[in-house]
Design an enzyme around this catalytic site. Sequence first.
Site, PDB file in Angstrom:
ATOM      1  N   SER A   1      39.934 -63.389  39.116  1.00 16.14           N
ATOM      2  CA  SER A   1      38.849 -63.155  40.065  1.00 16.14           C
ATOM      3  C   SER A   1      37.932 -64.369  40.071  1.00 16.14           C
ATOM      4  O   SER A   1      37.188 -64.607  39.118  1.00 16.14           O
ATOM      5  CB  SER A   1      38.062 -61.895  39.680  1.00 16.14           C
ATOM      6  OG  SER A   1      36.852 -61.823  40.403  1.00 16.14           O
ATOM      7  N   SER A   2      37.987 -65.133  41.139  1.00 19.73           N
ATOM      8  CA  SER A   2      37.205 -66.363  41.213  1.00 19.73           C
ATOM      9  C   SER A   2      35.720 -66.098  41.029  1.00 19.73           C
ATOM     10  O   SER A   2      35.034 -66.790  40.274  1.00 19.73           O
ATOM     11  CB  SER A   2      37.451 -67.052  42.555  1.00 19.73           C
ATOM     12  OG  SER A   2      36.649 -68.206  42.685  1.00 19.73           O
TER      13      SER A   2
ATOM     14  N   HIS B   1      41.933 -60.960  50.639  1.00 22.47           N
ATOM     15  CA  HIS B   1      41.785 -62.415  50.622  1.00 22.47           C
ATOM     16  C   HIS B   1      42.297 -63.077  51.887  1.00 22.47           C
ATOM     17  O   HIS B   1      42.039 -64.256  52.114  1.00 22.47           O
ATOM     18  CB  HIS B   1      42.529 -62.992  49.412  1.00 22.47           C
ATOM     19  CG  HIS B   1      42.149 -62.342  48.123  1.00 22.47           C
ATOM     20  ND1 HIS B   1      42.943 -61.406  47.501  1.00 22.47           N
ATOM     21  CD2 HIS B   1      41.040 -62.450  47.361  1.00 22.47           C
ATOM     22  CE1 HIS B   1      42.344 -60.984  46.408  1.00 22.47           C
ATOM     23  NE2 HIS B   1      41.190 -61.595  46.300  1.00 22.47           N
TER      24      HIS B   1
ATOM     25  N   HIS C   1      44.696 -70.534  45.428  1.00 17.77           N
ATOM     26  CA  HIS C   1      44.062 -69.222  45.571  1.00 17.77           C
ATOM     27  C   HIS C   1      44.486 -68.618  46.912  1.00 17.77           C
ATOM     28  O   HIS C   1      44.585 -69.323  47.918  1.00 17.77           O
ATOM     29  CB  HIS C   1      42.543 -69.372  45.516  1.00 17.77           C
ATOM     30  CG  HIS C   1      41.792 -68.075  45.434  1.00 17.77           C
ATOM     31  ND1 HIS C   1      41.571 -67.284  46.538  1.00 17.77           N
ATOM     32  CD2 HIS C   1      41.215 -67.438  44.385  1.00 17.77           C
ATOM     33  CE1 HIS C   1      40.876 -66.215  46.176  1.00 17.77           C
ATOM     34  NE2 HIS C   1      40.661 -66.282  44.875  1.00 17.77           N
TER      35      HIS C   1
ATOM     36  N   GLU D   1      42.997 -66.876  49.137  1.00 16.03           N
ATOM     37  CA  GLU D   1      42.093 -67.076  50.267  1.00 16.03           C
ATOM     38  C   GLU D   1      42.223 -68.481  50.832  1.00 16.03           C
ATOM     39  O   GLU D   1      42.248 -68.671  52.051  1.00 16.03           O
ATOM     40  CB  GLU D   1      40.642 -66.816  49.846  1.00 16.03           C
ATOM     41  CG  GLU D   1      39.671 -66.960  51.008  1.00 16.03           C
ATOM     42  CD  GLU D   1      38.215 -66.864  50.596  1.00 16.03           C
ATOM     43  OE1 GLU D   1      37.374 -67.522  51.247  1.00 16.03           O
ATOM     44  OE2 GLU D   1      37.915 -66.122  49.631  1.00 16.03           O
TER      45      GLU D   1
ATOM     46  N   SER E   1      34.778 -57.385  42.740  1.00 18.94           N
ATOM     47  CA  SER E   1      35.937 -56.496  42.878  1.00 18.94           C
ATOM     48  C   SER E   1      36.016 -55.490  41.732  1.00 18.94           C
ATOM     49  O   SER E   1      37.076 -54.927  41.472  1.00 18.94           O
ATOM     50  CB  SER E   1      37.226 -57.321  42.952  1.00 18.94           C
ATOM     51  OG  SER E   1      37.324 -58.220  41.862  1.00 18.94           O
TER      52      SER E   1
ATOM     53  N   CYS F   1      31.690 -55.316  46.482  1.00 14.36           N
ATOM     54  CA  CYS F   1      31.066 -55.754  47.718  1.00 14.36           C
ATOM     55  C   CYS F   1      31.685 -54.972  48.871  1.00 14.36           C
ATOM     56  O   CYS F   1      32.665 -54.241  48.699  1.00 14.36           O
ATOM     57  CB  CYS F   1      31.275 -57.252  47.921  1.00 14.36           C
ATOM     58  SG  CYS F   1      33.007 -57.724  48.166  1.00 14.36           S
TER      59      CYS F   1
ATOM     60  N   HIS G   1      41.250 -58.732  43.276  1.00 11.24           N
ATOM     61  CA  HIS G   1      41.563 -59.262  41.961  1.00 11.24           C
ATOM     62  C   HIS G   1      40.872 -58.449  40.860  1.00 11.24           C
ATOM     63  O   HIS G   1      39.842 -58.843  40.310  1.00 11.24           O
ATOM     64  CB  HIS G   1      41.151 -60.731  41.870  1.00 11.24           C
ATOM     65  CG  HIS G   1      42.073 -61.641  42.623  1.00 11.24           C
ATOM     66  ND1 HIS G   1      41.713 -62.904  43.040  1.00 11.24           N
ATOM     67  CD2 HIS G   1      43.356 -61.468  43.038  1.00 11.24           C
ATOM     68  CE1 HIS G   1      42.729 -63.463  43.678  1.00 11.24           C
ATOM     69  NE2 HIS G   1      43.732 -62.606  43.688  1.00 11.24           N
TER      70      HIS G   1
END
Length: 374
Positions: free
Chosen positions: A265-266, A116, A167, A169, A310, A54, A83
């Site tokens: 990676s969420s 993040h 996390h 973020e 990512s 992204c 991540h």
Amino acid sequence: MTTTTPDAPTTPRKHISVPTPTVPRRRRSPAEIAAEQTFEGEKRVLLAAPRGYCAGVDRAVVAVEKALEQYGAPVYVRKEIVHNRHVVDTLTEKGVIFVEETEEVPEGELLVFSAHGVSPAVKEAASERGLQTIDATCPLVTKVHREAVRFTTKDNFHILLIGHDGHEEVEGTFGHAPESTTIVNGPWEVDQIEVPDPDNLIWLSQTTLSVDETMETVQKLRERFPNLQDPPSDDICYATSNRQAAIKKIAPESDLVIVVGSANSSNSVRLKEVALEHGARRSERVDFANQIDESWFTEAQTVGVTSGASVPEVLVDEVLRLLAEYGYGAPEEVVTAEEDIVFSLPKEIRKALQQAGHDDVGRGGRKRSACSTS
């Protein structure tokens, strides 16, 4: 002959755990797998689009690469810049040193904050150590930080922050208004939440969550707190939403969905879950093509492929090449949205590039080429 028994040790012995060496697994041949397959007919690959990098991830990675070019190694990065194992390993080879906290960075060195985001306390700690800093926080995360500050200082709201506790973020967003924020991990926690004033609440969310689960959490929160306010705009980023929409499109036709992305990676983990929730018979997440178990192919006539936000496209290409080796046809790209967003590089990098005489310093992003197996 006289024998003696050694005295017992005065201190406990240390138990050392030695990992068992990994023995390379012999990959079964395409012929072996074909002999066991449970279907007849053409093998298909459905390739989700959008997928992969992204704008926020691309900006952060480019920022670190430019920092290496301008300042030389080492460049320190707090936490993982994004991540993804491949990205982190590649940057490490180039001279990046990843640290957990600012205290690990020698005074006066260069430190990059990851995509993040971080709390004000982290920035203050870096300043106290005299560190040069580059803030590579995704602009969409920065937007949430600004909302947290505005809603708590100007509007006096208490924030219900939907996200995964721990996390990076969520830690960063929470740190902007710690006294006025409650973290909600998911709908299952709603009944246990305690708030100072049920009539003065607003919700925010981590940008990489499942859209459906977030809305379920909001609905349950509103059932308990009818006066819960909505933020002016959805916090879940466009890339997360788009990738989930794309996987929803191909999941019903897929016997197997392969999500390329790391375990931490969420958004990648959410893609695996969304695929199963929307009709995929099986869904697996891998960092690299060599982690794919070819026995998955015996019952998979149609394979869906996607990647987290990512993940560089080279890792998807490796998966497509492996599928081709096992008889799957050219990928059919299923496009649900077009993305052309590119964010400006962090201001610290733009300034350094300008001082070095570079003309084009405004944007930090690379267009993803069309899918290929080459």
